[in-house]
Scaffold this motif. Structure first.
Motif, PDB file in Angstrom:
ATOM      1  N   LYS A 154       0.833  -1.200   0.000  1.00  0.00           N
ATOM      2  CA  LYS A 154       0.000   0.000   0.000  1.00  0.00           C
ATOM      3  C   LYS A 154       0.873   1.258   0.000  1.00  0.00           C
ATOM      4  O   LYS A 154       0.597   2.221  -0.723  1.00  0.00           O
ATOM      5  CB  LYS A 154      -0.917  -0.015   1.221  1.00  0.00           C
ATOM      6  CG  LYS A 154      -2.064   0.988   1.164  1.00  0.00           C
ATOM      7  CD  LYS A 154      -3.013   0.786   2.334  1.00  0.00           C
ATOM      8  CE  LYS A 154      -4.221   1.703   2.245  1.00  0.00           C
ATOM      9  NZ  LYS A 154      -5.126   1.342   1.150  1.00  0.00           N
ATOM     10  N   LEU A 155       1.946   1.253   0.773  1.00  0.00           N
ATOM     11  CA  LEU A 155       2.849   2.401   0.823  1.00  0.00           C
ATOM     12  C   LEU A 155       3.558   2.603  -0.517  1.00  0.00           C
ATOM     13  O   LEU A 155       3.763   3.734  -0.966  1.00  0.00           O
ATOM     14  CB  LEU A 155       3.884   2.209   1.937  1.00  0.00           C
ATOM     15  CG  LEU A 155       3.367   2.413   3.363  1.00  0.00           C
ATOM     16  CD1 LEU A 155       4.431   1.986   4.375  1.00  0.00           C
ATOM     17  CD2 LEU A 155       2.971   3.859   3.594  1.00  0.00           C
ATOM     18  N   GLY A 207      -5.961  10.687   8.328  1.00  0.00           N
ATOM     19  CA  GLY A 207      -7.071   9.906   8.856  1.00  0.00           C
ATOM     20  C   GLY A 207      -6.910   8.424   8.600  1.00  0.00           C
ATOM     21  O   GLY A 207      -7.203   7.587   9.464  1.00  0.00           O
ATOM     22  N   GLU A 208      -6.438   8.069   7.402  1.00  0.00           N
ATOM     23  CA  GLU A 208      -6.219   6.665   7.059  1.00  0.00           C
ATOM     24  C   GLU A 208      -5.088   6.076   7.886  1.00  0.00           C
ATOM     25  O   GLU A 208      -5.163   4.937   8.358  1.00  0.00           O
ATOM     26  CB  GLU A 208      -5.912   6.545   5.563  1.00  0.00           C
ATOM     27  CG  GLU A 208      -5.584   5.140   5.064  1.00  0.00           C
ATOM     28  CD  GLU A 208      -6.784   4.205   5.085  1.00  0.00           C
ATOM     29  OE1 GLU A 208      -6.608   3.035   4.708  1.00  0.00           O
ATOM     30  OE2 GLU A 208      -7.889   4.633   5.483  1.00  0.00           O
ATOM     31  N   ALA A 209      -4.002   6.853   8.065  1.00  0.00           N
ATOM     32  CA  ALA A 209      -2.876   6.386   8.870  1.00  0.00           C
ATOM     33  C   ALA A 209      -3.319   6.087  10.303  1.00  0.00           C
ATOM     34  O   ALA A 209      -2.956   5.055  10.885  1.00  0.00           O
ATOM     35  CB  ALA A 209      -1.763   7.429   8.864  1.00  0.00           C
ATOM     36  N   TYR A 224       5.305   6.997  12.078  1.00  0.00           N
ATOM     37  CA  TYR A 224       6.215   8.023  11.552  1.00  0.00           C
ATOM     38  C   TYR A 224       6.321   7.884  10.035  1.00  0.00           C
ATOM     39  O   TYR A 224       6.211   8.866   9.287  1.00  0.00           O
ATOM     40  CB  TYR A 224       7.586   7.851  12.211  1.00  0.00           C
ATOM     41  CG  TYR A 224       8.587   8.959  11.978  1.00  0.00           C
ATOM     42  CD1 TYR A 224       9.162   9.195  10.734  1.00  0.00           C
ATOM     43  CD2 TYR A 224       8.983   9.777  13.034  1.00  0.00           C
ATOM     44  CE1 TYR A 224      10.104  10.204  10.534  1.00  0.00           C
ATOM     45  CE2 TYR A 224       9.920  10.801  12.841  1.00  0.00           C
ATOM     46  CZ  TYR A 224      10.478  10.998  11.595  1.00  0.00           C
ATOM     47  OH  TYR A 224      11.408  11.997  11.406  1.00  0.00           O
ATOM     48  N   GLU A 225       6.509   6.645   9.564  1.00  0.00           N
ATOM     49  CA  GLU A 225       6.655   6.396   8.129  1.00  0.00           C
ATOM     50  C   GLU A 225       5.377   6.732   7.366  1.00  0.00           C
ATOM     51  O   GLU A 225       5.434   7.310   6.262  1.00  0.00           O
ATOM     52  CB  GLU A 225       7.037   4.939   7.894  1.00  0.00           C
ATOM     53  CG  GLU A 225       7.278   4.591   6.429  1.00  0.00           C
ATOM     54  CD  GLU A 225       7.745   3.175   6.228  1.00  0.00           C
ATOM     55  OE1 GLU A 225       8.229   2.871   5.114  1.00  0.00           O
ATOM     56  OE2 GLU A 225       7.642   2.351   7.166  1.00  0.00           O
ATOM     57  N   LEU A 226       4.233   6.385   7.926  1.00  0.00           N
ATOM     58  CA  LEU A 226       2.973   6.678   7.249  1.00  0.00           C
ATOM     59  C   LEU A 226       2.765   8.185   7.077  1.00  0.00           C
ATOM     60  O   LEU A 226       2.227   8.639   6.062  1.00  0.00           O
ATOM     61  CB  LEU A 226       1.796   6.097   8.031  1.00  0.00           C
ATOM     62  CG  LEU A 226       1.741   4.569   8.200  1.00  0.00           C
ATOM     63  CD1 LEU A 226       0.468   4.161   8.932  1.00  0.00           C
ATOM     64  CD2 LEU A 226       1.820   3.858   6.861  1.00  0.00           C
ATOM     65  N   LEU A 227       3.198   8.959   8.057  1.00  0.00           N
ATOM     66  CA  LEU A 227       2.968  10.398   8.042  1.00  0.00           C
ATOM     67  C   LEU A 227       4.063  11.188   7.327  1.00  0.00           C
ATOM     68  O   LEU A 227       3.850  12.339   6.941  1.00  0.00           O
ATOM     69  CB  LEU A 227       2.837  10.908   9.482  1.00  0.00           C
ATOM     70  CG  LEU A 227       1.648  10.354  10.286  1.00  0.00           C
ATOM     71  CD1 LEU A 227       1.757  10.766  11.745  1.00  0.00           C
ATOM     72  CD2 LEU A 227       0.323  10.808   9.685  1.00  0.00           C
ATOM     73  N   CYS A 228       5.235  10.544   7.143  1.00  0.00           N
ATOM     74  CA  CYS A 228       6.362  11.245   6.511  1.00  0.00           C
ATOM     75  C   CYS A 228       6.804  10.639   5.185  1.00  0.00           C
ATOM     76  O   CYS A 228       7.522  11.286   4.419  1.00  0.00           O
ATOM     77  CB  CYS A 228       7.563  11.273   7.460  1.00  0.00           C
ATOM     78  SG  CYS A 228       7.392  12.432   8.821  1.00  0.00           S
ATOM     79  N   ALA A 266       8.228  -0.106  17.486  1.00  0.00           N
ATOM     80  CA  ALA A 266       8.011  -0.476  16.083  1.00  0.00           C
ATOM     81  C   ALA A 266       6.747   0.173  15.530  1.00  0.00           C
ATOM     82  O   ALA A 266       6.731   0.658  14.389  1.00  0.00           O
ATOM     83  CB  ALA A 266       7.935  -1.994  15.950  1.00  0.00           C
ATOM     84  N   VAL A 267       5.677   0.196  16.326  1.00  0.00           N
ATOM     85  CA  VAL A 267       4.438   0.825  15.864  1.00  0.00           C
ATOM     86  C   VAL A 267       4.650   2.325  15.681  1.00  0.00           C
ATOM     87  O   VAL A 267       4.156   2.925  14.713  1.00  0.00           O
ATOM     88  CB  VAL A 267       3.282   0.565  16.854  1.00  0.00           C
ATOM     89  CG1 VAL A 267       2.038   1.353  16.447  1.00  0.00           C
ATOM     90  CG2 VAL A 267       2.953  -0.925  16.904  1.00  0.00           C
ATOM     91  N   GLY A 268       5.399   2.946  16.593  1.00  0.00           N
ATOM     92  CA  GLY A 268       5.720   4.363  16.443  1.00  0.00           C
ATOM     93  C   GLY A 268       6.498   4.636  15.167  1.00  0.00           C
ATOM     94  O   GLY A 268       6.257   5.641  14.484  1.00  0.00           O
TER      95      GLY A 268
END
Length: 346
Positions: free
Chosen positions: A119-120, A131-133, A225-229, A219-221
């Motif tokens: 997906k990424l 919102g999706e993240a 971070y990756e989803l938002l950046c 790991a979740v953090g």
């Protein structure tokens, strides 16, 4: 129909290790192989059909070399134990665990969808809508909070191990290296503890400590971070550079790469990925609560700790990395040896 081959059939003259491969149409008990989905260091994964119900399932068959390796085979069996303990809508389900089988394999839920990594890649170079993240990460947190409450710590959370089904629901997969609280410890010190994927691996795991709840929170953090950046906070030319950054410094503020993120959300992200586990969330439930109640989060200005510097520290990281790789090579070699002895005996 029973069409199974081994690598011996095609590589006997080369004396290479053999692993059973099942062809489409092969029947294993009441499951019929449709196709191979993939293979890795521990198992081969097949899409199959339960001929009794017509349901599509996934079969995970252990590679022959791990059967002779007590430590690796114990990890494989432990995944079945975890499947019996964890029953959550956002975790891939283990199926038919009580049935008698003619050989060793696992049966798990077939998920029609794609991994978070895929997906990424589809949306790159854009970042995921906020919102999706949040919707995705809240589901991950909810599932892991449940797992932790039941004594299970995944230890390899990454986009490749997060499935998004066709309805948009999250499913966490692959508990092959998870820690089961109270389970017997069977692997070597150093090799067994340092598990995970470097981009998402906590500093304490990289240093050889046993990953637990705090490691999953980290790991979740990193994923959030990756989803938002659009990228993880630490990037380097090789695995050693990335590992060194994880253990020697706090991540840069997420606001440096995406200043449009609300300060409340930035506070949650940076709280989860501190280098010092004592400065992270204490439980996954706490992180989940803040993500579900962002307006109530009090923004905190991010102050990273001073980086660890000096030649001695760099040398320590390099030595640890070399030891990890050396132990992995030894484990692989012993696996091949065990497999050779297994086939020689037969």
């Amino acid at each position: 129909m029973n069409c199974r081959t081994t690598d011996r059939d095609t590589r006997e003259s080369a004396r290479e290790p053999m692993t059973t491969t099942y062809m489409p149409g092969t029947r294993i008990d009441h499951y019929e192989i449709i196709k191979m989905l993939g293979h890795g260091g521990m198992n081969r994964v097949y899409l199959a059909s339960d001929v009794r119900t017509g349901q599509k399932v996934v079969l995970k068959t252990p590679n022959d070399d791990i059967i002779g390796n007590v430590a690796l085979f114990e990890r494989y069996k432990r995944e079945s134990e975890i499947g019996n303990r964890i029953k959550h809508s956002n975790v891939q389900h283990m199926l038919n665990t009580e049935e008698q089988r003619s050989e060793q394999y696992l049966v798990v839920e077939y998920i029609q969808g794609q991994t978070l990594r895929t997906k990424l890649e589809e949306i790159a170079p854009n970042v995921m809508p906020r919102g999706e993240a949040l919707r995705i990460v809240i589901q991950i947190c909810d599932a892991l909070a449940y797992c932790h409450e039941h004594g299970v710590y995944h230890r390899d959370i990454k986009p490749e191990n997060i499935m998004i089904d066709d309805d948009g629901n999250v499913k966490i997969i692959d508990f092959g290296i998870a820690l089961l609280e109270g389970a017997r410890r069977v692997t070597w010190r150093g090799l067994s503890n340092t598990v995970g994927t470097p981009d998402y691996m906590s500093p304490e795991q990289i240093k050889g400590e046993r990953g637990t709840a705090s490691s999953d929170i980290y790991a979740v953090g990193m994923i959030l971070y990756e989803l938002l950046c659009g990228h993880t906070p630490f990037e380097g030319e090789n695995i050693f550079a990335v590992m060194n950054q994880h253990v020697s410094q706090d991540p840069p503020s997420i606001l440096q790469c995406n200043p449009d993120i609300p300060p409340e959300l930035a506070t949650v992200v940076m709280h989860a990925i501190r280098r010092d586990p004592e400065k992270r969330y204490k439980t996954m439930s706490e992180m989940l609560h803040d993500l579900e109640n962002l307006p109530a989060v009090k923004p905190v200005h991010y102050h990273p700790d001073a980086p660890k510097e000096g030649r001695a520290w760099v040398r320590e990281v390099r030595i640890a990395s070399i030891i990890i790789i050396a132990l992995l090579i030894i484990a692989i070699a012993l696996g091949f040896l065990a497999q050779y002895v297994h086939y020689a005996a037969h």
